[in-house]
Design an enzyme around this catalytic site. Structure first.
Site, PDB file in Angstrom:
ATOM      1  N   CYS A 203       4.934  -7.179 -32.211  1.00  0.00           N
ATOM      2  CA  CYS A 203       4.523  -5.816 -32.710  1.00  0.00           C
ATOM      3  C   CYS A 203       3.311  -5.388 -32.403  1.00  0.00           C
ATOM      4  O   CYS A 203       2.838  -4.301 -32.520  1.00  0.00           O
ATOM      5  CB  CYS A 203       5.106  -5.782 -34.032  1.00  0.00           C
ATOM      6  SG  CYS A 203       3.553  -6.786 -35.191  1.00  0.00           S
TER       7      CYS A 203
ATOM      8  N   CYS B  68       1.938   9.260 -37.992  1.00  0.00           N
ATOM      9  CA  CYS B  68       2.518   9.690 -36.718  1.00  0.00           C
ATOM     10  C   CYS B  68       1.465  10.211 -35.780  1.00  0.00           C
ATOM     11  O   CYS B  68       1.364  11.454 -35.736  1.00  0.00           O
ATOM     12  CB  CYS B  68       3.520  10.643 -36.779  1.00  0.00           C
ATOM     13  SG  CYS B  68       4.859   9.825 -37.820  1.00  0.00           S
TER      14      CYS B  68
END
Length: 434
Positions: A391, A80
């Site tokens: 993506c 993240c």
């Protein structure tokens, strides 16, 4: 500029990899965990010809957009990269990067606002945790960025709670010998059906049948437990050989009222809520009619094609992987869809044998995007409209230039935030023949 040199740096922008960007003595400096308008004392850790990478030593001026990450391993595990940035600002930066990127293809491309998640935590339906032994203890977690070093974690804030619960239980019940012979723990969870699947991936099955009995007893929603043998010396996670320890090798998933039997090796979008947003918008951009002939290339298990069949006249899915085609046909029967067919064939061969012009072609390639041959194959089908689900914005932009050279234009791109707190973003590009 030298390694270990320290200086104050002000950040002016952010990269598509989540690095803060600053400039010092004519060099571009990339620093993780820094945001635009922030100033910090940094230390150089790597020097290249035109840029350097630095580490924060002391934060001097903080951005109003900075938040305290919910995860205590944010910035360490390599996942993240944006968890220190508030969610609206994450979306704003991603949108700006998309507009800058696609404006280089054509100033006429409209990049619509990113479709955000209502709750951007605990959303993933699949995890692949590296497993190992450190200092005589069983550990699991994720790899530190650009390394094979496991960063131990207790819980991942973007995996579903059910995945976290199973991961934590398994970690506490593996013996040292079992962990030494494993490489990854793969867990899949269907939010819609509640089905759970656990795959032990490693070199050798060390009494995993016994732990499976206790695991299923503890988590009755588990429908599938598998040992997947992988003795490869590379980074490929799944091996070819496997043994079913409990249930079957599939679980049942759902997407937009479509029931999908999902093999553990099959691709499925990792964010189930945003998957429905993604596919709904892809179908909307396609603007299908009951007379339309639709082709889905590289169709995998056929999810997009089966959804399109509910709106179109006829759908053909083309896929070279035999197991995926079998899976797609099974899902077609499961859902009672009669106006679709799935063919096991190389896309190039199909494109040049096909006799019927396609009204719409759907394509959803991997991160590396399309090959020039693949783009040629699509254009050989002469579709009126192409819906390209991507993506990776960079490979999408590259491929759009190829399509423009073959008589197509892209009026609209709809981004969908499939991967909150990461740098990733999914995009749907509509292409039309000029």
């Amino acid at each position: 500029m030298k390694k270990n040199q320290e200086f104050e740096l002000e950040i002016t922008d952010i990269s598509d990899q989540g690095f803060g960007i600053g400039h010092y003595q004519g060099m571009t400096i990339f620093v993780s965990n820094l945001l635009p308008k922030e100033k910090a004392l940094v230390r150089v850790i790597k020097v290249e010809k035109t840029y350097a990478i630095a580490r924060v030593m002391k934060l001097i001026k903080q951005s109003d957009e900075r938040v305290q990450p919910l995860c205590d391993q944010a910035g360490r595990c390599g996942g993240c990269a944006f968890m220190h940035l508030n969610y609206p600002s994450q979306l704003a930066y991603k949108h700006k990067q998309l507009m800058d990127l696609f404006n280089k293809v054509s100033a006429k491309i409209e990049v619509l606002p990113i479709l955000a998640m209502e709750d951007p935590y605990y959303y993933r339906n699949k995890a692949q945790f590296p497993i190992g032994v450190q200092n005589g203890q069983v550990v699991g977690g994720f790899y530190k960025a650009r390394t094979n070093q496991i960063v131990p974690i207790q819980e991942c804030k973007i995996q579903s709670q059910e995945i976290n619960d199973i991961y934590h239980w398994v970690l506490n019940h593996l013996s040292l010998q079992q962990a030494e012979n494993l490489r990854h723990l793969f867990i899949r969870h269907s939010k819609k059906t509640g089905n759970l699947q656990v795959v032990f991936i490693g070199q050798k099955n060390i009494d995993l049948q016994a732990i499976t009995v206790d695991l299923v007893d503890q988590f009755p929603s588990i429908q599938s437990v598998i040992f997947n043998e992988n003795k490869r010396a590379d980074n490929v996670i799944l091996g070819d050989q496997y043994q079913v320890l409990y249930g079957s090798d599939c679980i049942i998933e759902q997407c937009l009222n479509l029931e999908i039997q999902l093999h553990f090796k099959s691709f499925f979008q990792v964010n189930p809520d945003q998957m429905e947003v993604l596919y709904s918008n892809a179908l909307s951009l396609a603007n299908l009619e009951k007379t339309d002939h639709v082709i889905e290339l590289y169709s995998g298990t056929g999810t997009i094609g089966l959804l399109a069949a509910k709106q179109a006249g006829h759908v053909i899915g083309v896929e070279i992987v035999e197991d995926a085609v079998k899976n797609a046909k099974d899902n077609q029967k499961r859902n009672g869809i009669e106006n679709a067919e799935f063919i096991c064939m190389d896309a190039t061969k199909f494109a040049h044998q096909n006799q019927n012009q396609a009204d719409v072609v759907f394509v959803d390639p991997p991160r590396k995007g399309m090959t020039k041959q693949g783009i040629e194959d699509i254009c050989a089908l002469n579709p009126k409209r192409i819906v390209y689900v991507s993506c990776n914005p960079r490979t999408l932009a590259r491929d759009l230039k190829e399509f423009y050279g073959r008589g197509y234009t892209c009026p609209t791109i709809q981004p969908v935030d499939m991967f909150p707190h990461t740098t990733g973003v999914e995009s749907i590009a509509l292409l039309k023949h000029q």
